[in-house]
Write a protein that holds these residues in place. Structure first.
Motif, PDB file in Angstrom:
ATOM      1  N   VAL A 156       0.844  -1.207   0.000  1.00 51.16           N
ATOM      2  CA  VAL A 156       0.000   0.000   0.000  1.00 51.16           C
ATOM      3  C   VAL A 156       0.876   1.253   0.000  1.00 51.16           C
ATOM      4  O   VAL A 156       0.647   2.193  -0.773  1.00 51.16           O
ATOM      5  N   VAL A 157       1.890   1.267   0.862  1.00 50.39           N
ATOM      6  CA  VAL A 157       2.791   2.422   0.909  1.00 50.39           C
ATOM      7  C   VAL A 157       3.523   2.580  -0.418  1.00 50.39           C
ATOM      8  O   VAL A 157       3.716   3.706  -0.904  1.00 50.39           O
ATOM      9  N   ARG A 158       3.916   1.468  -1.024  1.00 53.20           N
ATOM     10  CA  ARG A 158       4.602   1.550  -2.325  1.00 53.20           C
ATOM     11  C   ARG A 158       3.701   2.178  -3.377  1.00 53.20           C
ATOM     12  O   ARG A 158       4.158   2.978  -4.205  1.00 53.20           O
ATOM     13  N   THR A 159       2.423   1.845  -3.351  1.00 53.12           N
ATOM     14  CA  THR A 159       1.476   2.451  -4.293  1.00 53.12           C
ATOM     15  C   THR A 159       1.358   3.951  -4.062  1.00 53.12           C
ATOM     16  O   THR A 159       1.379   4.749  -5.005  1.00 53.12           O
ATOM     17  N   LEU A 160       1.241   4.342  -2.803  1.00 53.97           N
ATOM     18  CA  LEU A 160       1.145   5.765  -2.483  1.00 53.97           C
ATOM     19  C   LEU A 160       2.443   6.494  -2.817  1.00 53.97           C
ATOM     20  O   LEU A 160       2.420   7.633  -3.298  1.00 53.97           O
ATOM     21  N   ASP A 161       3.565   5.843  -2.587  1.00 49.21           N
ATOM     22  CA  ASP A 161       4.858   6.429  -2.900  1.00 49.21           C
ATOM     23  C   ASP A 161       4.965   6.721  -4.400  1.00 49.21           C
ATOM     24  O   ASP A 161       5.434   7.789  -4.819  1.00 49.21           O
ATOM     25  N   HIS A 162       4.490   5.770  -5.196  1.00 46.77           N
ATOM     26  CA  HIS A 162       4.530   5.960  -6.656  1.00 46.77           C
ATOM     27  C   HIS A 162       3.696   7.157  -7.077  1.00 46.77           C
ATOM     28  O   HIS A 162       4.131   7.986  -7.893  1.00 46.77           O
ATOM     29  N   SER A 163       2.497   7.282  -6.508  1.00 44.16           N
ATOM     30  CA  SER A 163       1.626   8.403  -6.882  1.00 44.16           C
ATOM     31  C   SER A 163       2.241   9.729  -6.434  1.00 44.16           C
ATOM     32  O   SER A 163       2.119  10.751  -7.128  1.00 44.16           O
ATOM     33  N   MET A 164       2.917   9.726  -5.285  1.00 43.25           N
ATOM     34  CA  MET A 164       3.564  10.954  -4.812  1.00 43.25           C
ATOM     35  C   MET A 164       4.694  11.370  -5.731  1.00 43.25           C
ATOM     36  O   MET A 164       4.872  12.571  -6.023  1.00 43.25           O
ATOM     37  N   ARG A 165       5.474  10.411  -6.190  1.00 41.23           N
ATOM     38  CA  ARG A 165       6.584  10.733  -7.097  1.00 41.23           C
ATOM     39  C   ARG A 165       6.067  11.336  -8.400  1.00 41.23           C
ATOM     40  O   ARG A 165       6.680  12.246  -8.959  1.00 41.23           O
ATOM     41  N   LEU A 166       4.951  10.822  -8.887  1.00 42.16           N
ATOM     42  CA  LEU A 166       4.356  11.388 -10.100  1.00 42.16           C
ATOM     43  C   LEU A 166       3.901  12.823  -9.855  1.00 42.16           C
ATOM     44  O   LEU A 166       4.001  13.686 -10.738  1.00 42.16           O
ATOM     45  N   GLU A 167       3.413  13.089  -8.647  1.00 40.77           N
ATOM     46  CA  GLU A 167       2.897  14.415  -8.315  1.00 40.77           C
ATOM     47  C   GLU A 167       3.997  15.466  -8.307  1.00 40.77           C
ATOM     48  O   GLU A 167       3.728  16.659  -8.464  1.00 40.77           O
ATOM     49  N   LEU A 168       5.245  15.031  -8.156  1.00 39.26           N
ATOM     50  CA  LEU A 168       6.356  15.967  -8.062  1.00 39.26           C
ATOM     51  C   LEU A 168       6.933  16.338  -9.425  1.00 39.26           C
ATOM     52  O   LEU A 168       7.960  17.016  -9.488  1.00 39.26           O
ATOM     53  N   ASP A 169       6.303  15.901 -10.510  1.00 38.90           N
ATOM     54  CA  ASP A 169       6.712  16.307 -11.859  1.00 38.90           C
ATOM     55  C   ASP A 169       5.500  16.936 -12.529  1.00 38.90           C
ATOM     56  O   ASP A 169       4.578  16.237 -12.957  1.00 38.90           O
ATOM     57  N   LEU A 170       5.481  18.257 -12.620  1.00 35.45           N
ATOM     58  CA  LEU A 170       4.302  18.955 -13.137  1.00 35.45           C
ATOM     59  C   LEU A 170       4.110  18.742 -14.632  1.00 35.45           C
ATOM     60  O   LEU A 170       3.031  19.014 -15.150  1.00 35.45           O
ATOM     61  N   ARG A 171       5.118  18.238 -15.335  1.00 36.21           N
ATOM     62  CA  ARG A 171       4.916  17.879 -16.740  1.00 36.21           C
ATOM     63  C   ARG A 171       3.948  16.704 -16.858  1.00 36.21           C
ATOM     64  O   ARG A 171       3.148  16.638 -17.798  1.00 36.21           O
ATOM     65  N   LEU A 172       4.007  15.807 -15.896  1.00 32.24           N
ATOM     66  CA  LEU A 172       3.076  14.674 -15.898  1.00 32.24           C
ATOM     67  C   LEU A 172       1.665  15.139 -15.543  1.00 32.24           C
ATOM     68  O   LEU A 172       0.686  14.606 -16.047  1.00 32.24           O
ATOM     69  N   GLU A 173       1.564  16.137 -14.670  1.00 27.53           N
ATOM     70  CA  GLU A 173       0.247  16.696 -14.365  1.00 27.53           C
ATOM     71  C   GLU A 173      -0.355  17.345 -15.608  1.00 27.53           C
ATOM     72  O   GLU A 173      -1.550  17.211 -15.875  1.00 27.53           O
ATOM     73  N   ALA A 174       0.480  18.053 -16.377  1.00 26.91           N
ATOM     74  CA  ALA A 174      -0.006  18.659 -17.617  1.00 26.91           C
ATOM     75  C   ALA A 174      -0.516  17.590 -18.577  1.00 26.91           C
ATOM     76  O   ALA A 174      -1.564  17.755 -19.221  1.00 26.91           O
ATOM     77  N   ALA A 175       0.211  16.479 -18.668  1.00 21.04           N
ATOM     78  CA  ALA A 175      -0.225  15.385 -19.534  1.00 21.04           C
ATOM     79  C   ALA A 175      -1.533  14.780 -19.040  1.00 21.04           C
ATOM     80  O   ALA A 175      -2.394  14.392 -19.845  1.00 21.04           O
ATOM     81  N   ALA A 176      -1.697  14.699 -17.719  1.00 16.46           N
ATOM     82  CA  ALA A 176      -2.944  14.161 -17.152  1.00 16.46           C
ATOM     83  C   ALA A 176      -4.127  15.064 -17.502  1.00 16.46           C
ATOM     84  O   ALA A 176      -5.215  14.580 -17.834  1.00 16.46           O
ATOM     85  N   ILE A 177      -3.928  16.377 -17.418  1.00 17.88           N
ATOM     86  CA  ILE A 177      -4.992  17.310 -17.794  1.00 17.88           C
ATOM     87  C   ILE A 177      -5.364  17.115 -19.258  1.00 17.88           C
ATOM     88  O   ILE A 177      -6.547  17.090 -19.616  1.00 17.88           O
ATOM     89  N   SER A 178      -4.354  16.956 -20.102  1.00 17.98           N
ATOM     90  CA  SER A 178      -4.593  16.765 -21.541  1.00 17.98           C
ATOM     91  C   SER A 178      -5.386  15.486 -21.802  1.00 17.98           C
ATOM     92  O   SER A 178      -6.338  15.482 -22.597  1.00 17.98           O
ATOM     93  N   GLU A 179      -5.016  14.387 -21.126  1.00 23.45           N
ATOM     94  CA  GLU A 179      -5.725  13.125 -21.338  1.00 23.45           C
ATOM     95  C   GLU A 179      -7.166  13.214 -20.840  1.00 23.45           C
ATOM     96  O   GLU A 179      -8.098  12.762 -21.519  1.00 23.45           O
ATOM     97  N   MET A 180      -7.349  13.812 -19.668  1.00 24.01           N
ATOM     98  CA  MET A 180      -8.711  13.938 -19.156  1.00 24.01           C
ATOM     99  C   MET A 180      -9.555  14.833 -20.049  1.00 24.01           C
ATOM    100  O   MET A 180     -10.755  14.568 -20.247  1.00 24.01           O
TER     101      MET A 180
END
Length: 517
Positions: free
Chosen positions: A193-217
């Motif tokens: 469970v912690v590993r899953t949360l850790d992965h999501s946190m690491r993604l949150e620390l790269d705003l380029r990935l957030e931009a891609a998420a907005i584009s996909e949604m």
């Protein structure tokens, strides 16, 4: 497990107990051992908390402990039905009112991230929102050949990556301690469970990935009504900077302003819940941080406007079907379906009784059916769920952790908007329509296409397997160099031939089953 992470975990436990975090837990609904542990922890609680029940210092404590603890507090703030109205109100300050970082750092951050394009961002305001990971400024974007536009500029807090790493190491330490000293906790797979949360946190620390998420949604919801998101300004995006169009809306927690604008709060609550279910079930891609600080109401249309896409959830077709069937089973009171799906996905071990688990699910579902949100004690429901998971040795599915956490958040937001919320009535149009489509001709055709595609992929790998087998055979022949090499080669080729025949037979059988369906 490092000494530093263990010390940080102990320190966090001490601070949380000292500031009254244990006082907001629904003790009456918890198992005896958990009650005992909470009782011990409360011995170090401040006198002011014991005397007044107020935990106003907890916000500052969570902020000092780090962003992971702030996220946990944000979740609790949406559930007054679990932690109490006063505690939820105290924790609501975590959602978008954290102290901002030094504004003198902003120009340097933008120059380093965007280079010469940073000069196109002008009239940068003071922070309009400051959260545990980043803060947002309002600015004017002036690009050559385009009219100026108002934008939102999000910047990561300096040093936040290091704080996240320290948080997750402490959480890993806690998970390993739990697995070491509590056999019962192992079925919950805390480290996974912690590993899953850790992965999501690491993604949150790269705003380029957030931009891609907005584009996909944006692509997923382009034909939807009632739910809007901002547009990405890609020329002004970097690892620690994200620029989007500015959206005007009323904070969804500001009920007085929503009422003054003439927005129907019941309809707004339905849009929040239905939009989330639509994204999760239809698209398998959903906003996984829908706390009130990230949601607004459009004063003109009454639509939901969502921001902050740093944490996104993704589930596969099998998990989407599981979620839809579970909800539909509760809606239609088909508790056998709900129970069976828990076995199918691996939540409940196969050696348990489906009939007994169906009774347990019925004991939860029946008291909830047809009741308003104000008539349901989620604290008692959670206590009952604790007991059932222990009785049936239920296992955690780490890949569904974000979905479960998000559903708690979303339902809490919808309940707050509409205290008379009936989750089953609101969910039925989304869940029922999706299931009817999946069971209809179009859904069958899509299933068939998926089977054929996977089959084609498998068949396409056969030549590589044959080539690898022949290479291995040649190496073996060179090593052995004996007359029996011919016999071995023939045996291997015969085995390969049998495998190909079996694969072809499976393909034909799958096609027959698909067409028969």
């Amino acid at each position: 497990m490092s000494i530093g992470s263990t010390f940080r975990l102990i320190h966090a436990g001490w601070v949380l107990a000292r500031e009254g975090a244990l006082s907001i837990l629904p003790v009456e609904s918890l198992p005896p051992m958990m009650k005992f542990g909470i009782g011990l922890g409360r011995l170090v609680e401040r006198r002011s908390v014991r005397k007044t029940g107020s935990i106003e210092r907890l916000n500052a404590a969570l902020h000092k402990l780090g962003p992971s603890f702030v996220k946990f507090g944000q979740t609790l703030a949406t559930r007054p039905d679990i932690v109490g109205v006063q505690a939820a109100a105290d924790l609501s300050g975590l959602q978008d009112r954290m102290p901002p970082f030094d504004p003198k750092l902003v120009p340097g951050i933008l120059d380093e991230a965007l280079g010469s394009r940073a000069a196109q961002l002008t009239e940068i305001s003071e922070p309009v929102a400051a959260a545990s990971i980043a803060q947002v400024h309002k600015a004017r974007l002036r690009q050559p050949g385009e009219a100026p536009k108002i934008v939102a500029v999000k910047m990561l807090r300096p040093g936040v990556s290091e704080r996240f790493h320290a948080d997750t190491q402490a959480l890993y330490a806690g998970a390993r301690l739990a697995e070491t000293f509590s056999r019962a906790s192992r079925r919950l797979r805390p480290t996974e469970v912690v590993r899953t949360l850790d992965h999501s946190m690491r993604l949150e620390l790269d705003l380029r990935l957030e931009a891609a998420a907005i584009s996909e949604m944006a692509e997923n919801i382009k034909d939807d009504k009632g739910f809007r998101i901002p547009d990405v300004q890609w020329d002004h995006v970097a690892q620690n900077v994200l620029t989007t169009t500015w959206v005007e809306g009323i904070p969804i927690r500001d009920h007085a302003a929503i009422d003054a604008a003439g927005i129907d709060r019941k309809a707004l609550a339905a849009k929040v819940l239905q939009s989330f279910l639509r994204h999760a079930i239809r698209d398998g891609f959903f906003h996984a941080d829908m706390h009130p600080g990230n949601l607004f109401a459009d004063p003109k249309t009454g639509d939901v406007i969502a921001v902050d896409f740093g944490i996104m959830g993704r589930i596969g077709t099998f998990e989407r079907r599981f979620l839809a069937d579970i909800l539909y089973g509760f809606i239609t009171r088909d508790y056998r379906l709900v129970a069976q799906r828990h076995f199918d996905i691996g939540y409940v071990p196969s050696e348990q009784s489906v009939d007994d688990f169906t009774l347990a699910i019925r004991s939860i579902g029946e008291p909830l059916h047809g009741r308003k949100a104000t008539e349901i004690s989620m604290a008692k429901v959670l206590g009952q769920l604790f007991a059932i998971t222990d009785l049936f040795q239920m296992r955690t599915r780490p890949e569904l952790v974000l979905l479960q956490k998000s559903m708690v958040l979303v339902e809490g937001v919808a309940r707050h908007l509409d205290p008379e919320l009936d989750i089953w009535t609101i969910a039925e149009p989304v869940v029922g329509d999706w299931l009817r489509r999946e069971e209809g001709p179009l859904g069958r055709v899509e299933d068939l296409v998926g089977h054929v595609t996977r089959m084609g992929d498998a068949l396409g790998r056969v030549p590589d397997l044959v080539a690898q087998a022949q290479l291995a055979l040649a190496e073996h022949r060179a090593l052995m160099n004996r007359p029996r090499d011919g016999l071995l080669r023939n045996a291997i080729l015969a085995a390969l031939g049998m495998a190909l025949v079996a694969l072809a037979a499976i393909a034909v059988l799958a096609l027959r089953l698909a067409f028969a369906a």
